[in-house]
Design a protein around this motif. Sequence first.
Motif, PDB file in Angstrom:
ATOM      1  N   VAL A 169       0.864  -1.172   0.000  1.00 56.47           N
ATOM      2  CA  VAL A 169       0.000   0.000   0.000  1.00 56.47           C
ATOM      3  C   VAL A 169       0.907   1.229   0.000  1.00 56.47           C
ATOM      4  O   VAL A 169       1.954   1.216   0.660  1.00 56.47           O
ATOM      5  CB  VAL A 169      -0.902  -0.016   1.257  1.00 56.47           C
TER       6      VAL A 169
ATOM      7  N   LYS B 137      14.549  -0.537  -4.517  1.00 56.97           N
ATOM      8  CA  LYS B 137      15.830   0.133  -4.834  1.00 56.97           C
ATOM      9  C   LYS B 137      17.003  -0.618  -4.213  1.00 56.97           C
ATOM     10  O   LYS B 137      18.067  -0.734  -4.823  1.00 56.97           O
ATOM     11  CB  LYS B 137      15.803   1.557  -4.269  1.00 56.97           C
TER      12      LYS B 137
ATOM     13  N   ARG C 115      -0.748   7.628  -2.767  1.00 64.10           N
ATOM     14  CA  ARG C 115      -1.522   8.109  -1.619  1.00 64.10           C
ATOM     15  C   ARG C 115      -2.452   7.014  -1.100  1.00 64.10           C
ATOM     16  O   ARG C 115      -3.652   7.044  -1.310  1.00 64.10           O
ATOM     17  CB  ARG C 115      -2.354   9.328  -2.027  1.00 64.10           C
ATOM     18  N   GLY C 116      -1.865   5.996  -0.498  1.00 65.67           N
ATOM     19  CA  GLY C 116      -2.677   4.963   0.148  1.00 65.67           C
ATOM     20  C   GLY C 116      -3.335   3.972  -0.799  1.00 65.67           C
ATOM     21  O   GLY C 116      -4.151   3.172  -0.378  1.00 65.67           O
TER      22      GLY C 116
ATOM     23  N   GLU D 250       1.412  -6.715   2.319  1.00 68.74           N
ATOM     24  CA  GLU D 250       0.025  -6.725   2.789  1.00 68.74           C
ATOM     25  C   GLU D 250      -0.675  -7.915   2.140  1.00 68.74           C
ATOM     26  O   GLU D 250      -0.472  -8.154   0.944  1.00 68.74           O
ATOM     27  CB  GLU D 250      -0.636  -5.402   2.367  1.00 68.74           C
TER      28      GLU D 250
ATOM     29  N   HIS E 223      -0.229  -8.785   8.315  1.00 69.21           N
ATOM     30  CA  HIS E 223      -0.991  -7.669   8.888  1.00 69.21           C
ATOM     31  C   HIS E 223      -1.710  -6.873   7.799  1.00 69.21           C
ATOM     32  O   HIS E 223      -1.066  -6.329   6.900  1.00 69.21           O
ATOM     33  CB  HIS E 223      -0.047  -6.754   9.659  1.00 69.21           C
TER      34      HIS E 223
ATOM     35  N   VAL F  58      -3.723  -3.830   5.902  1.00 71.12           N
ATOM     36  CA  VAL F  58      -3.955  -2.387   5.959  1.00 71.12           C
ATOM     37  C   VAL F  58      -5.394  -2.199   5.504  1.00 71.12           C
ATOM     38  O   VAL F  58      -5.741  -2.493   4.355  1.00 71.12           O
ATOM     39  CB  VAL F  58      -2.987  -1.612   5.040  1.00 71.12           C
ATOM     40  N   ILE F  59      -6.247  -1.770   6.438  1.00 73.53           N
ATOM     41  CA  ILE F  59      -7.679  -1.685   6.140  1.00 73.53           C
ATOM     42  C   ILE F  59      -7.953  -0.414   5.341  1.00 73.53           C
ATOM     43  O   ILE F  59      -7.707   0.688   5.829  1.00 73.53           O
ATOM     44  CB  ILE F  59      -8.508  -1.650   7.446  1.00 73.53           C
ATOM     45  N   PRO F  60      -8.435  -0.546   4.101  1.00 72.96           N
ATOM     46  CA  PRO F  60      -8.722   0.668   3.328  1.00 72.96           C
ATOM     47  C   PRO F  60      -9.962   1.381   3.870  1.00 72.96           C
ATOM     48  O   PRO F  60     -10.803   0.753   4.519  1.00 72.96           O
ATOM     49  CB  PRO F  60      -8.971   0.154   1.910  1.00 72.96           C
TER      50      PRO F  60
ATOM     51  N   GLY G   7       9.985  -1.306  17.490  1.00 73.97           N
ATOM     52  CA  GLY G   7       9.622   0.029  17.967  1.00 73.97           C
ATOM     53  C   GLY G   7       9.480   1.045  16.857  1.00 73.97           C
ATOM     54  O   GLY G   7       9.524   2.250  17.099  1.00 73.97           O
ATOM     55  N   SER G   8       9.309   0.594  15.615  1.00 70.88           N
ATOM     56  CA  SER G   8       9.090   1.541  14.517  1.00 70.88           C
ATOM     57  C   SER G   8       8.303   0.860  13.415  1.00 70.88           C
ATOM     58  O   SER G   8       8.553  -0.313  13.092  1.00 70.88           O
ATOM     59  CB  SER G   8      10.423   2.025  13.946  1.00 70.88           C
ATOM     60  N   HIS G   9       7.339   1.603  12.838  1.00 75.35           N
ATOM     61  CA  HIS G   9       6.586   1.050  11.715  1.00 75.35           C
ATOM     62  C   HIS G   9       7.217   1.404  10.384  1.00 75.35           C
ATOM     63  O   HIS G   9       6.699   1.063   9.326  1.00 75.35           O
ATOM     64  CB  HIS G   9       5.123   1.523  11.779  1.00 75.35           C
ATOM     65  N   LYS G  10       8.352   2.108  10.428  1.00 75.17           N
ATOM     66  CA  LYS G  10       8.977   2.535   9.173  1.00 75.17           C
ATOM     67  C   LYS G  10       9.948   1.488   8.633  1.00 75.17           C
ATOM     68  O   LYS G  10      10.510   1.678   7.561  1.00 75.17           O
ATOM     69  CB  LYS G  10       9.704   3.860   9.399  1.00 75.17           C
TER      70      LYS G  10
ATOM     71  N   VAL H 278      -6.341   7.831  -1.476  1.00 73.05           N
ATOM     72  CA  VAL H 278      -7.136   8.683  -0.582  1.00 73.05           C
ATOM     73  C   VAL H 278      -6.243   9.805  -0.036  1.00 73.05           C
ATOM     74  O   VAL H 278      -5.023   9.721  -0.104  1.00 73.05           O
ATOM     75  CB  VAL H 278      -7.687   7.879   0.625  1.00 73.05           C
TER      76      VAL H 278
ATOM     77  N   ASP I 147       5.157   5.787  18.238  1.00 74.08           N
ATOM     78  CA  ASP I 147       5.438   5.541  16.828  1.00 74.08           C
ATOM     79  C   ASP I 147       5.464   4.043  16.589  1.00 74.08           C
ATOM     80  O   ASP I 147       6.291   3.363  17.134  1.00 74.08           O
ATOM     81  CB  ASP I 147       6.785   6.147  16.459  1.00 74.08           C
TER      82      ASP I 147
END
Lengths: 199, 612
Positions: A10, A20, A44-45, A75, A97, A99-101, A139-142, B369, B612
Amino acid sequence: MSKNIVLCGVGGQGTVLASKLISAAALEKGIPVMSAETIGMAQRGGSVFSHLRMGNDAYCPMIAKGSADMIIAFEPGEALRMLPYLKKDGQVVVSSHPVIPVTASLGAKYDYELAISTLRSKVSKLLIIDGNMACNDIGSHKVLNLIMLGASIYSGALGFTEDDFRWQIQKRISPKFHELNFKALEYVRLNPQVIIENK
Amino acid sequence: MHTEFVMGNEAIALGAIAAGVNLVSGYPGTPSTEVLETIAKKRTADIYVEWSINEKAAMEVAAGASYAGARVMVTMKQVGLNVASDPLMCLEYVGIKGGMIILVADDPGPISSQTEQDTRNFAQFSKIPCFDPSSAKEAYDMVEDAFDYSERYKTPVILRSTTRVCHGYASIEIKDENEFTKHTVEGFIKDTSRWVIFPRLSYANHKKIVARNEELSEVFSGYKRNLLNGDKNISKKGIATGGISYTYVMESLASNEEYKNFSVFKVATPYPFPEKLAVGFLTGLDEVLCIEELDPVIEKELVYICGKYNLDVKIRGKLTHDIQVAGENSIDSVSQAIGSFASVNLSNTIEETKSQEVDPSILPVRPPVLCAGCPHRASFYAVKQAMKGQKTIFCGDIGCYTMGNAMPLDMCDTCLCMGAGLGIAQGVGHVEADTKCFAFVGDSTFFASAITGVINAVYNGADMTLVVLDNSTTAMTGHQPHPGTGRTAMGDVVEKISIENVLKGIGLQFVKTVDPLDYQLSVATVKEASELRGVKAIIFKSPCIVLNKPTNKLVIDSKICTGCKKCIRELGCPALIPDINGKVKIDPSLCTGCLLCSQICPFEAMLEGGLD
């Protein structure tokens, strides 16, 4: 024979950086690469993908259906969407996991458990990991992208080593994030409890 | 020379730098944007680069520099060429001095555009020669060729690319700085008989242009990137193609022994069409399949040539519905079309792929979105709440805020082209006096094409509210600067042009700037504006969330949340998701802490302090 990889997820999940890093690791070894990725509105999502082709015999960066050696999906629903690109006996590495649209939050149906069970029934080489559990622990979602790269190495289908990517991280990412990214890269190997299925 | 892994657009930019380009101007638009961005980043010190306020301005700036002898490139997406079409059409009659490339990126699909227009047709219409690269590598090499032809024939040339060439990456050979062409600028030399367009000059030049293009058709028949191959002794079938479709064709032909002796005609210069080469291709063939995206340009040329030279060749393609008339091609669509053309049964392969297809009803529906925390969501929501129960029209425009059309906001009743929302709101208002007319426009779009619309509204006594969604960047195309940001493409800091001052200067009496994330004040301001007559403006100013992420994420206290889901039903923020306990939870990977939901929650269930 070229090796074809589809990365999908997503917009905002970091598939582009993962693509990359794989390209860079291949080029480092002298393997020619072509790739194509989603740029523009869908970032954008929306659903996003990268096509990546390594080897000498590709004319164009896009992959034909039924010819991807590997799908790396951030996803589960997006893995399913890209499944027609998978070659027979190709490998799928997927984070469970969802990602709920917004459409689903508003009532449209998105049964992500059905998505995962469909993957289980259609894919013979499947590695499912709980990417969310790994992100929470780190500890990070990035860093989902590095976790997924680590999982892809772990599956044995990617053909690169953690060191190949450590080198690319050192070259391309700001030093203050090196340790975090290294931790994400080796997470699946060191924490098999996040592996939900490996066949 | 050295090898670099680059995107097609970067290849075009690096090609222009290597060819000694002196000035580059453009307006952002997917899929063209990275060309100018790359030149701005990698330019040698003597190259001038600007983001112009729109494509017309960019075209005129580039033309002026070319008149003075500079090598120039102007960049835009396909619909941008519509904006620049006035200078474009006239420029061809006047001609240029320094080489001039008009880089136009078409968007088959369309993926990020309003139209599927084909710039090759614009080339024919304007009589401007057109180059059509099939890959990043070819695009790099073509830039130098295009400059040479432009200078030799004193005409601007169009370099037409498409999304998959623009955004595809490949390893290509790039020149080192010591191999770059140096182009010195001679300077503008006064000559009114050359630079001032008058009917008499246009008549004389029209004749020259026609003669020149006839010559170019001959010359292009020998151009090294127009290719012919195949063996007519073995097969009487041929394929004519160009652009990215050429690579799909080659990929497909390599996959099947039955096709490998098909003749292939690759058209790198769709205008003027390489007629002589085409005759060579057609002669001795029975049947040709034209594989191209957007309009049947090559196909029509071949039909014309068959008629002109009395060649008995059946031409197939979009006109015969052997190729899809709309949407982009893919290796799969091309392989299927070639399979049917060759009467090869591909059902096994197709069945195999089909077995992996999934029932689309189980796939998540995931349109793009507004981001979580996007200030546009707050602006739309405030207007919607303020105008509840009244007869309204919300005219949208081109940018991220077009996504305000999605449910549940549903705040974009019309969208046409850049700046059009203003005119449409006025038109509706003139014939439907009881409707409250709103036009929404972004800050970059305001400078690009909305100012004339505001003046038109004021001059003609329209009754409407202009809502400027000012996030201080050109967000959709990747955050380019514009006159309101105080930065230029080359990184210089300049005086910011104030949207508020522009509007006041035009004569608007009601112009208020509000932070849309202040919900109560925003609603009150909209109500105030809508009750006044005349042209009023509200500037909702809050920075793009992608560039300015706040750190205070929210969490929902499940003991307080009643599960009424007002936040989800009314805001549609991607960070708000239904929890399995029937309540709402916040996805910590998405929440930016904009606090909009906390201002509308009837139970004050949102608390600060998520991690975060």
